[in-house]
Scaffold this motif. Structure first.
Motif, PDB file in Angstrom:
ATOM      1  N   VAL A 599       0.850  -1.191   0.000  1.00 40.33           N
ATOM      2  CA  VAL A 599       0.000   0.000   0.000  1.00 40.33           C
ATOM      3  C   VAL A 599       0.883   1.238   0.000  1.00 40.33           C
ATOM      4  CG1 VAL A 599      -1.757   1.277   1.273  1.00 40.33           C
ATOM      5  CG2 VAL A 599      -1.822  -1.226   1.213  1.00 40.33           C
ATOM      6  N   GLU A 600       0.503   2.211  -0.839  1.00 41.60           N
ATOM      7  CA  GLU A 600       1.257   3.460  -0.915  1.00 41.60           C
ATOM      8  C   GLU A 600       0.492   4.589  -0.246  1.00 41.60           C
ATOM      9  OE1 GLU A 600       3.767   3.042  -5.081  1.00 41.60           O
ATOM     10  OE2 GLU A 600       1.823   4.055  -5.086  1.00 41.60           O
ATOM     11  N   LEU A 601       1.227   5.401   0.501  1.00 38.43           N
ATOM     12  CA  LEU A 601       0.697   6.655   1.021  1.00 38.43           C
ATOM     13  C   LEU A 601       1.061   7.743   0.014  1.00 38.43           C
ATOM     14  CD1 LEU A 601      -0.456   8.603   3.090  1.00 38.43           C
ATOM     15  CD2 LEU A 601       1.674   8.427   4.377  1.00 38.43           C
ATOM     16  N   VAL A 602       0.051   8.325  -0.633  1.00 39.63           N
ATOM     17  CA  VAL A 602       0.300   9.226  -1.762  1.00 39.63           C
ATOM     18  C   VAL A 602       0.287  10.690  -1.347  1.00 39.63           C
ATOM     19  CG1 VAL A 602      -0.419   9.840  -4.102  1.00 39.63           C
ATOM     20  CG2 VAL A 602      -0.824   7.527  -3.240  1.00 39.63           C
ATOM     21  N   ASN A 603      -0.817  11.125  -0.699  1.00 43.27           N
ATOM     22  CA  ASN A 603      -0.965  12.531  -0.335  1.00 43.27           C
ATOM     23  C   ASN A 603      -1.482  12.670   1.089  1.00 43.27           C
ATOM     24  OD1 ASN A 603      -0.430  13.634  -3.056  1.00 43.27           O
ATOM     25  ND2 ASN A 603      -2.424  12.764  -3.586  1.00 43.27           N
ATOM     26  N   LEU A 604      -1.138  13.774   1.705  1.00 43.34           N
ATOM     27  CA  LEU A 604      -1.719  14.184   2.976  1.00 43.34           C
ATOM     28  C   LEU A 604      -2.716  15.298   2.691  1.00 43.34           C
ATOM     29  CD1 LEU A 604       1.576  14.532   5.060  1.00 43.34           C
ATOM     30  CD2 LEU A 604       0.299  12.457   4.510  1.00 43.34           C
ATOM     31  N   ARG A 605      -3.823  15.299   3.397  1.00 40.45           N
ATOM     32  CA  ARG A 605      -4.847  16.321   3.179  1.00 40.45           C
ATOM     33  C   ARG A 605      -5.311  16.895   4.512  1.00 40.45           C
ATOM     34  NH1 ARG A 605      -5.968  16.541  -2.022  1.00 40.45           N
ATOM     35  NH2 ARG A 605      -5.512  14.670  -3.263  1.00 40.45           N
ATOM     36  N   CYS A 606      -5.701  18.152   4.456  1.00 41.34           N
ATOM     37  CA  CYS A 606      -6.215  18.829   5.644  1.00 41.34           C
ATOM     38  C   CYS A 606      -7.348  19.761   5.241  1.00 41.34           C
ATOM     39  CB  CYS A 606      -5.105  19.629   6.327  1.00 41.34           C
ATOM     40  SG  CYS A 606      -5.678  20.591   7.740  1.00 41.34           S
ATOM     41  N   GLN A 607      -8.446  19.639   5.936  1.00 38.32           N
ATOM     42  CA  GLN A 607      -9.555  20.586   5.767  1.00 38.32           C
ATOM     43  C   GLN A 607      -9.694  21.386   7.050  1.00 38.32           C
ATOM     44  OE1 GLN A 607     -13.522  19.468   4.137  1.00 38.32           O
ATOM     45  NE2 GLN A 607     -14.324  20.254   6.068  1.00 38.32           N
ATOM     46  N   VAL A 608      -9.590  22.692   6.934  1.00 34.97           N
ATOM     47  CA  VAL A 608      -9.826  23.568   8.074  1.00 34.97           C
ATOM     48  C   VAL A 608     -11.077  24.387   7.780  1.00 34.97           C
ATOM     49  CG1 VAL A 608      -7.432  23.693   8.810  1.00 34.97           C
ATOM     50  CG2 VAL A 608      -8.252  25.309   7.115  1.00 34.97           C
ATOM     51  N   SER A 609     -11.916  24.560   8.776  1.00 37.17           N
ATOM     52  CA  SER A 609     -13.177  25.266   8.545  1.00 37.17           C
ATOM     53  C   SER A 609     -13.577  26.044   9.785  1.00 37.17           C
ATOM     54  CB  SER A 609     -14.282  24.280   8.159  1.00 37.17           C
ATOM     55  OG  SER A 609     -14.497  23.330   9.180  1.00 37.17           O
ATOM     56  N   ALA A 610     -14.435  27.011   9.574  1.00 35.98           N
ATOM     57  CA  ALA A 610     -14.979  27.836  10.647  1.00 35.98           C
ATOM     58  C   ALA A 610     -16.484  27.943  10.435  1.00 35.98           C
ATOM     59  CB  ALA A 610     -14.331  29.220  10.627  1.00 35.98           C
ATOM     60  N   PRO A 611     -17.223  28.314  11.457  1.00 34.31           N
ATOM     61  CA  PRO A 611     -18.682  28.368  11.327  1.00 34.31           C
ATOM     62  C   PRO A 611     -19.134  29.266  10.180  1.00 34.31           C
ATOM     63  CG  PRO A 611     -18.040  28.553  13.630  1.00 34.31           C
ATOM     64  CD  PRO A 611     -16.773  28.626  12.820  1.00 34.31           C
ATOM     65  N   ALA A 612     -20.290  28.918   9.620  1.00 35.91           N
ATOM     66  CA  ALA A 612     -20.878  29.692   8.525  1.00 35.91           C
ATOM     67  C   ALA A 612     -21.380  31.038   9.032  1.00 35.91           C
ATOM     68  CB  ALA A 612     -22.026  28.909   7.898  1.00 35.91           C
ATOM     69  N   ALA A 613     -21.619  31.938   8.091  1.00 34.79           N
ATOM     70  CA  ALA A 613     -22.180  33.244   8.451  1.00 34.79           C
ATOM     71  C   ALA A 613     -23.531  33.083   9.129  1.00 34.79           C
ATOM     72  CB  ALA A 613     -22.307  34.116   7.200  1.00 34.79           C
ATOM     73  N   VAL A 614     -24.289  32.064   8.695  1.00 31.91           N
ATOM     74  CA  VAL A 614     -25.603  31.774   9.279  1.00 31.91           C
ATOM     75  C   VAL A 614     -25.641  30.286   9.614  1.00 31.91           C
ATOM     76  CG1 VAL A 614     -28.093  31.746   8.890  1.00 31.91           C
ATOM     77  CG2 VAL A 614     -26.718  33.607   7.942  1.00 31.91           C
TER      78      VAL A 614
END
Length: 693
Positions: A599-614
């Motif tokens: 098995v290959e580890l290809v990419n690292l990913r990160c999602q950062v988010s903050a609350p919506a306007a509403v």
């Protein structure tokens, strides 16, 4: 970078704006009165200058003074990048790569679109040969510099490159060096030398992942679209300043306009992503988190699948070009309300993909259109009632629709009604086929999902599509005709970051014959790399004024069997054996088998988010004590429906009310046809919960 003023005034209202091919939609949330109903509005789009329609809508909503005082937060889904890419109207762009590789994008992947066509048409390369330039700066697969920009020669080399670019009269520059995602030094040097004169995109910033062709295309698209998108956003910012402006990304998250102008490749699915953001919000609100969605607008229909969250992909396309940046996983077909119907060379009825667009639009819009469209077919069949269309603010020219239908009917040797019904059936079949592609063909069981429609034309087709898919449940959202604009309001601020990290695994002790991630991977180093990626995303949101404690982070890994081209994305846990077993299990569930391969580890990913306007929408009006459910406005006879069809005005309906088909539920921005055998119940948020049987 696009400049924007500070906004000392408190935000009193949030305005979501979605610019479509036919209409520009508006949804307004009043932060001072959060329990007040949302205000919605539509104006015809102005493709030559999209900001003009936005400013017209702001004026029509009575917001001009509030916007001028900086009290309205505007969140926009734009088609400027999409249209420029599809129409090949990006700016004149130079492509810079390593010595010996200037034909990289012309060669591509050497895959044929038509496998058995022995005389395929020549494909025009994205960048002309005279605009492809070579420079030193070669990096090998370990990140080591093989052919550096030598210190003593660097200034002379870059000065010569500037002269060649000036002579080529380019407006933008795309830099893609091999393995720059492992060592970006050469690209960074070139960008620093050129960015004071041109809009410059470097591949290690646009897409720091392996795959030189896909990375080059993404970088070229970003560069060629950059000046156009920046100029458009500047015009819009000038029109709405000092109110803040944010833009929807292709991932379903929002970013400030000043950043969006630098990364237009992340806006290619800006509008459709807004609809999915709203659908995901709706799913969480109602508890129905598995949704099969279709967004039927004037020009096209976008179909997608939500399984708790929006599904993302790195295998999208825009026209003939692969777009490997993260975007919502969506399948688009040319079957919208404005799609033309015609007789092909064999005399058979066809629908789409060409569309009437906003100008002249369908014949029934009375703007000079003379060819039959799907909207005209619905009007001729009575499913669009002239007196209720757009709340009566836009008159339907039924005579023009009938003339357009009659012209096509004569060509097909059919009656007017037969032709209109045929157009609807063919358009429905196109959409059903697309819905099957993103669900059944990917191993999903449809009995776990509800069909969710939106877009101005979606409600007229939802029951027929559900029946074709053998679904018993469907949802017509409140504000479904402007759901993409609503998505702008409820979408979180976010960033999707990635970083290549490829390591080949070896045998572990999970189980006989199975292969796991190599124990030679330094877990501490991997966690440090993930932490750095995460901090980069956090810093970007902090720069937008988000508080640290409001930011949420999700880490994931892209894994594949050695030798595979594609990969699966799995959530991060600091246990490589557990991740490996998760990969085997997901691969078996998705493809029906697991392999005894590394098995290959290809990419690292990160999602950062903050609350919506509403984060909370107002509830629908409930039934006060002693108040009777809304009555039908009238009954009409429609072609192909035996029983009289009751017509209801959706704003009059109350929570808990049930309507049995056949019925038309009309509203300002769309119409829903509740077919015979179906019933619609209004839930506490105003959504129509449809059920059959």
């Amino acid at each position: 970078m696009i400049d924007s003023d500070q906004h000392p005034q408190p935000i009193l209202q949030v305005l979501g704006v979605d610019t479509g091919g036919t209409f520009t939609d508006f949804v307004l949330f009043d932060a001072q009165k959060p329990s007040a109903p949302l205000r919605i509005h539509k104006v015809l789009s102005t493709p030559d200058a999209p900001e003009r329609a936005i400013l017209l809508g702001i004026d029509a909503l009575g917001l001009t003074q509030s916007v001028a005082s900086g009290r309205v937060a505007i969140i926009h889904g734009s088609t400027v990048a999409t249209n420029a890419a599809l129409e090949g109207k990006g700016v004149r762009t130079a492509f810079i790569t390593n010595t010996g590789f200037k034909d990289l994008m012309t060669i591509g992947r050497q895959t044929r679109r038509e496998l058995y066509n022995l005389q395929p048409a020549a494909v025009i390369p994205p960048v002309a040969a005279e605009l492809c330039f070579e420079m030193p700066g070669r990096v090998d697969s370990s990140g080591r510099l093989l052919d550096p920009l030598a210190d003593k020669k660097t200034d002379a080399q870059l000065a010569q490159l500037k002269e060649r670019l000036q002579a080529a009269d380019v407006e933008a520059v795309a830099i893609t060096q091999l393995f720059s995602f492992l060592n970006p030094e050469p690209e960074s040097k070139m960008k620093a030398a050129l960015q004071d004169r041109w809009f410059v995109s470097a591949s290690h910033e646009v897409l720091p992942e392996s795959g030189e062709y896909e990375r080059a295309i993404a970088t070229w698209l970003n560069a060629s679209l950059g000046p156009k998108v920046q100029h458009y956003l500047r015009r819009l910012l000038n029109g709405v300043s000092p109110s803040p402006l944010a833009v929807m990304q292709s991932t379903g998250g929002v970013m400030d306009a000043e950043y969006a102008g630098n990364m237009p490749v992340n806006m290619l699915l800006s509008g459709p992503a807004g609809g999915l953001a709203a659908a995901q919000f709706l799913g969480k609100q109602t508890g129905f988190t598995k949704l099969l969605t279709f967004d039927m607008g004037g020009t096209s229909t976008d179909v997608s699948l939500i399984d708790g969250s929006i599904q993302l992909t790195n295998e999208g396309h825009i026209g003939p070009w692969p777009v490997a940046v993260a975007q919502v996983d969506m399948h688009t077909i040319g079957a919208g309300g404005g799609s033309f119907a015609y007789a092909d060379a064999g005399g058979m009825l066809q629908v789409g993909p060409q569309s009437a667009g906003a100008n002249p639009g369908p014949a029934c819009y009375g703007q000079g259109g003379s060819r039959a469209t799907v909207t005209d077919a619905n009007a001729v069949l009575g499913r669009l009632q002239a007196k209720y269309f757009l709340g009566g603010d836009m008159a339907l020219d039924l005579v023009a629709a009938e003339h357009a239908m009659d012209a096509l009917a004569t060509e097909l040797n059919l009656s007017r009604q037969q032709t209109a019904e045929g157009i609807i059936r063919i358009a429905n079949e196109h959409m059903v086929r697309a819905l099957r592609v993103i669900s059944i063909e990917r191993g999903h069981h449809l009995d776990e999902f509800r069909l969710c429609c939106f877009g101005g034309a979606g409600g007229l087709h939802v029951c027929a599509l559900a029946e074709a898919l053998e679904l018993k449940q469907a949802i017509v959202p409140n504000q479904g005709g402007v759901l993409s604009a609503l998505g702008m309001v409820v979408a979180p601020k976010s960033r999707q970051l990635s970083q290549a990290y490829r390591t080949i695994g070896t045998t572990d002790t999970l189980s006989p014959g199975h292969q796991g991630l190599s124990e030679s991977i330094d877990l501490d180093q991997l966690e440090q790399t993930l932490a750095a990626l995460q901090q980069r995303g956090i810093n970007q949101l902090l720069d937008e004024g988000i508080e640290q404690d409001e930011i949420r982070c999700e880490l994931s890994l892209d894994l594949r069997y050695r030798g595979q081209r594609f990969y699966l994305n799995l959530g991060w846990k600091n246990d490589l054996k557990a991740i490996t077993e998760d990969f085997h299990r997901q691969h078996e569930m998705r493809y029906g088998h697991r392999l005894a391969m590394p098995v290959e580890l290809v990419n690292l990913r990160c999602q950062v988010s903050a609350p919506a306007a509403v984060e909370q929408l107002p509830p629908w009006a409930t039934n006060p004590k002693g108040c009777a459910p809304a009555l039908a406005k009238e009954e009409v006879r429609l072609t192909g429906i035996e029983k009289p069809v009751a017509i209801y005005w959706r704003p009059d309906l109350i929570a808990g009310q049930t309507i049995h088909g056949p019925a038309l539920i009309t509203e300002t921005v769309s119409t829903t046809l509740v077919a015979t055998g179906w019933r619609a119940q209004v839930d506490k948020w105003g959504n129509l919960q449809l059920s059959h049987g």
